[in-house]
Write a protein that holds these residues in place. Structure first.
Motif, PDB file in Angstrom:
ATOM      1  N   LYS A 199      59.162 119.590 118.860  1.00 29.28           N
ATOM      2  CA  LYS A 199      59.980 120.724 119.308  1.00 29.28           C
ATOM      3  C   LYS A 199      59.846 120.939 120.809  1.00 29.28           C
ATOM      4  O   LYS A 199      60.840 121.184 121.500  1.00 29.28           O
ATOM      5  CB  LYS A 199      59.568 121.996 118.561  1.00 29.28           C
ATOM      6  N   GLU A 200      58.609 120.837 121.309  1.00 23.13           N
ATOM      7  CA  GLU A 200      58.390 121.018 122.745  1.00 23.13           C
ATOM      8  C   GLU A 200      59.067 119.905 123.536  1.00 23.13           C
ATOM      9  O   GLU A 200      59.694 120.162 124.569  1.00 23.13           O
ATOM     10  CB  GLU A 200      56.895 121.044 123.040  1.00 23.13           C
ATOM     11  N   MET A 201      58.956 118.672 123.058  1.00 22.73           N
ATOM     12  CA  MET A 201      59.575 117.550 123.750  1.00 22.73           C
ATOM     13  C   MET A 201      61.094 117.707 123.788  1.00 22.73           C
ATOM     14  O   MET A 201      61.744 117.473 124.819  1.00 22.73           O
ATOM     15  CB  MET A 201      59.198 116.238 123.062  1.00 22.73           C
ATOM     16  N   MET A 202      61.679 118.136 122.664  1.00 23.33           N
ATOM     17  CA  MET A 202      63.123 118.324 122.614  1.00 23.33           C
ATOM     18  C   MET A 202      63.565 119.505 123.486  1.00 23.33           C
ATOM     19  O   MET A 202      64.633 119.468 124.106  1.00 23.33           O
ATOM     20  CB  MET A 202      63.575 118.541 121.168  1.00 23.33           C
ATOM     21  N   HIS A 203      62.730 120.539 123.550  1.00 24.36           N
ATOM     22  CA  HIS A 203      63.040 121.684 124.416  1.00 24.36           C
ATOM     23  C   HIS A 203      63.098 121.240 125.876  1.00 24.36           C
ATOM     24  O   HIS A 203      64.006 121.631 126.622  1.00 24.36           O
ATOM     25  CB  HIS A 203      61.986 122.764 124.231  1.00 24.36           C
ATOM     26  N   ARG A 204      62.140 120.412 126.278  1.00 23.28           N
ATOM     27  CA  ARG A 204      62.150 119.903 127.653  1.00 23.28           C
ATOM     28  C   ARG A 204      63.360 119.005 127.885  1.00 23.28           C
ATOM     29  O   ARG A 204      63.981 119.042 128.951  1.00 23.28           O
ATOM     30  CB  ARG A 204      60.857 119.136 127.932  1.00 23.28           C
ATOM     31  N   ALA A 205      63.690 118.214 126.885  1.00 26.36           N
ATOM     32  CA  ALA A 205      64.851 117.328 127.006  1.00 26.36           C
ATOM     33  C   ALA A 205      66.127 118.143 127.184  1.00 26.36           C
ATOM     34  O   ALA A 205      66.984 117.822 128.028  1.00 26.36           O
ATOM     35  CB  ALA A 205      64.957 116.429 125.775  1.00 26.36           C
ATOM     36  N   GLU A 206      66.283 119.205 126.405  1.00 27.20           N
ATOM     37  CA  GLU A 206      67.460 120.066 126.507  1.00 27.20           C
ATOM     38  C   GLU A 206      67.582 120.652 127.919  1.00 27.20           C
ATOM     39  O   GLU A 206      68.682 120.671 128.497  1.00 27.20           O
ATOM     40  CB  GLU A 206      67.366 121.190 125.480  1.00 27.20           C
ATOM     41  N   ASN A 207      66.459 121.146 128.459  1.00 27.12           N
ATOM     42  CA  ASN A 207      66.495 121.735 129.804  1.00 27.12           C
ATOM     43  C   ASN A 207      66.858 120.707 130.864  1.00 27.12           C
ATOM     44  O   ASN A 207      67.607 121.007 131.808  1.00 27.12           O
ATOM     45  CB  ASN A 207      65.131 122.354 130.134  1.00 27.12           C
ATOM     46  N   LEU A 208      66.331 119.499 130.718  1.00 23.55           N
ATOM     47  CA  LEU A 208      66.625 118.449 131.692  1.00 23.55           C
ATOM     48  C   LEU A 208      68.077 117.988 131.590  1.00 23.55           C
ATOM     49  O   LEU A 208      68.719 117.693 132.597  1.00 23.55           O
ATOM     50  CB  LEU A 208      65.679 117.265 131.482  1.00 23.55           C
ATOM     51  N   LEU A 209      68.605 117.950 130.377  1.00 19.03           N
ATOM     52  CA  LEU A 209      69.992 117.521 130.186  1.00 19.03           C
ATOM     53  C   LEU A 209      70.978 118.548 130.732  1.00 19.03           C
ATOM     54  O   LEU A 209      71.994 118.181 131.333  1.00 19.03           O
ATOM     55  CB  LEU A 209      70.264 117.284 128.695  1.00 19.03           C
ATOM     56  N   THR A 210      70.694 119.814 130.547  1.00 16.16           N
ATOM     57  CA  THR A 210      71.641 120.859 130.951  1.00 16.16           C
ATOM     58  C   THR A 210      71.353 121.438 132.325  1.00 16.16           C
ATOM     59  O   THR A 210      72.237 122.031 132.936  1.00 16.16           O
ATOM     60  CB  THR A 210      71.651 122.003 129.922  1.00 16.16           C
ATOM     61  N   GLY A 211      70.124 121.265 132.819  1.00 13.91           N
ATOM     62  CA  GLY A 211      69.746 121.898 134.071  1.00 13.91           C
ATOM     63  C   GLY A 211      69.548 120.960 135.236  1.00 13.91           C
ATOM     64  O   GLY A 211      69.255 121.411 136.347  1.00 13.91           O
ATOM     65  N   THR A 212      69.683 119.639 135.002  1.00 13.64           N
ATOM     66  CA  THR A 212      69.516 118.669 136.075  1.00 13.64           C
ATOM     67  C   THR A 212      70.623 117.624 135.996  1.00 13.64           C
ATOM     68  O   THR A 212      71.381 117.562 135.022  1.00 13.64           O
ATOM     69  CB  THR A 212      68.148 117.940 135.990  1.00 13.64           C
ATOM     70  N   THR A 213      70.703 116.788 137.006  1.00  8.64           N
ATOM     71  CA  THR A 213      71.652 115.670 137.003  1.00  8.64           C
ATOM     72  C   THR A 213      70.924 114.340 136.815  1.00  8.64           C
ATOM     73  O   THR A 213      71.463 113.279 137.136  1.00  8.64           O
ATOM     74  CB  THR A 213      72.453 115.635 138.317  1.00  8.64           C
ATOM     75  N   LEU A 214      69.714 114.375 136.306  1.00 12.81           N
ATOM     76  CA  LEU A 214      68.997 113.138 136.006  1.00 12.81           C
ATOM     77  C   LEU A 214      69.755 112.342 134.955  1.00 12.81           C
ATOM     78  O   LEU A 214      70.343 112.906 134.026  1.00 12.81           O
ATOM     79  CB  LEU A 214      67.592 113.447 135.487  1.00 12.81           C
ATOM     80  N   SER A 215      69.734 111.032 135.073  1.00 12.04           N
ATOM     81  CA  SER A 215      70.389 110.192 134.086  1.00 12.04           C
ATOM     82  C   SER A 215      69.590 110.203 132.789  1.00 12.04           C
ATOM     83  O   SER A 215      68.424 110.607 132.752  1.00 12.04           O
ATOM     84  CB  SER A 215      70.505 108.752 134.600  1.00 12.04           C
ATOM     85  N   ILE A 216      70.219 109.747 131.711  1.00 10.53           N
ATOM     86  CA  ILE A 216      69.536 109.670 130.415  1.00 10.53           C
ATOM     87  C   ILE A 216      68.309 108.773 130.529  1.00 10.53           C
ATOM     88  O   ILE A 216      67.238 109.086 129.985  1.00 10.53           O
ATOM     89  CB  ILE A 216      70.479 109.136 129.324  1.00 10.53           C
ATOM     90  N   SER A 217      68.427 107.686 131.250  1.00 13.58           N
ATOM     91  CA  SER A 217      67.292 106.773 131.432  1.00 13.58           C
ATOM     92  C   SER A 217      66.154 107.453 132.187  1.00 13.58           C
ATOM     93  O   SER A 217      64.977 107.293 131.844  1.00 13.58           O
ATOM     94  CB  SER A 217      67.735 105.511 132.179  1.00 13.58           C
ATOM     95  N   GLN A 218      66.494 108.220 133.215  1.00 10.02           N
ATOM     96  CA  GLN A 218      65.463 108.920 133.990  1.00 10.02           C
ATOM     97  C   GLN A 218      64.770 109.992 133.144  1.00 10.02           C
ATOM     98  O   GLN A 218      63.558 110.173 133.228  1.00 10.02           O
ATOM     99  CB  GLN A 218      66.093 109.548 135.230  1.00 10.02           C
ATOM    100  N   ILE A 219      65.547 110.683 132.325  1.00  7.76           N
ATOM    101  CA  ILE A 219      64.963 111.711 131.455  1.00  7.76           C
ATOM    102  C   ILE A 219      64.035 111.084 130.435  1.00  7.76           C
ATOM    103  O   ILE A 219      62.931 111.586 130.185  1.00  7.76           O
ATOM    104  CB  ILE A 219      66.075 112.519 130.759  1.00  7.76           C
TER     105      ILE A 219
END
Length: 259
Positions: A199-219
């Motif tokens: 859950k924590e890992m997915m929460h961080r993933a959600e924030n990075l996907l919606t709050g940054t312009t990092l690519s999927i590979s970078q995330i």
């Protein structure tokens, strides 16, 4: 000092100050934000307005915006400091002094906030988490040791680097057998330790996907996955949606090279 965590918080900056000069004294200045002081060594003599405080290692002080913040006695010391805004509809909360005996947790919060540099909502969430922990620290003295352990684990999970979000790393950190710790955590919280980590890992993933312009590979690399395919598979299993589609749905801007 009791904060309403449904209101707006804004993390500004933080840092660690240290001096061995016994003649050092805190600057006199106005401060337009709330500030947390957490002393790690020596003694800090700090005041706001007519209120003077003496802080020893493990002590913390939360001060409101003030026209007159100053040191009132020289000393050598080291302390973490955190500046943040809090929207309380014009009402200013009074200062609050307390004791918190986990300096390593304060250090981890400061490290994460320093990386964020107050540029994303992640920093705002971190200051809320820190204030919540300080606000509830006195209450935990009346909680059973097992509940206290589980709360400590949950807090650690919130601030731990991605490469430590593993059952084996958690058990090593707290000095328990992994199987026993997982069993106790599940009985106490109703959720497995592995599921909590996911859950924590997915929460961080959600924030990075919606709050940054990092690519999927970078995330995926940032979160410790071996490759983007493994990350995408794990994300889809939890969300029934790919990272790319999740970003398109919930982010105002989608990175064009996420293909």
């Amino acid at each position: 000092m009791k904060f309403n965590f449904n209101l707006r918080f804004r993390m500004l900056m933080c840092g660690l100050f240290a001096t061995s000069n016994p003649n050092w004294i805190h600057d006199t200045r106005p401060c337009d934000s709330y500030e947390i002081f957490y002393v790690t060594a020596g003694t800090l003599y700090i005041a706001e307005g007519d209120n003077k405080y003496i802080l020893h290692p493990g002590d913390y002080l939360i001060t409101p915006p003030t026209l007159h913040q100053y040191g009132w006695k020289p000393s050598s010391c080291s302390f973490y400091w955190f500046h943040f805004y809090y929207n309380e509809s014009g009402n200013v909360l009074p200062s609050f002094k307390g004791t918190y005996d986990s300096p390593e947790i304060i250090e981890k919060y400061a490290a994460l906030m320093t990386l964020d540099k107050g540029q994303t909502i992640a920093g705002d969430h971190l200051i809320i988490a820190l204030l919540s922990e300080l606000q509830n620290s006195a209450l935990r003295q009346t909680i059973s040791p097992l509940s206290d352990l589980c709360k400590a684990i949950q807090l650690f999970i919130q601030v731990a680097p991605a490469n430590q979000l593993k059952v084996s790393s958690i058990s090593d950190q707290f000095g328990y057998n992994a199987k026993y710790l997982s069993h106790c955590f599940c009985n106490e919280t109703g959720i497995s330790l592995k599921k909590q980590l996911t859950k924590e890992m997915m929460h961080r993933a959600e924030n990075l996907l919606t709050g940054t312009t990092l690519s999927i590979s970078q995330i995926s690399e940032y979160l410790g996955y071996p490759d983007a395919h493994t990350f995408s598979h794990a994300f889809r299993r939890e969300h029934d949606n790919s990272p790319k589609d999740y970003r398109k749905t919930f982010s105002k801007t989608a990175r064009l090279n996420d293909r």
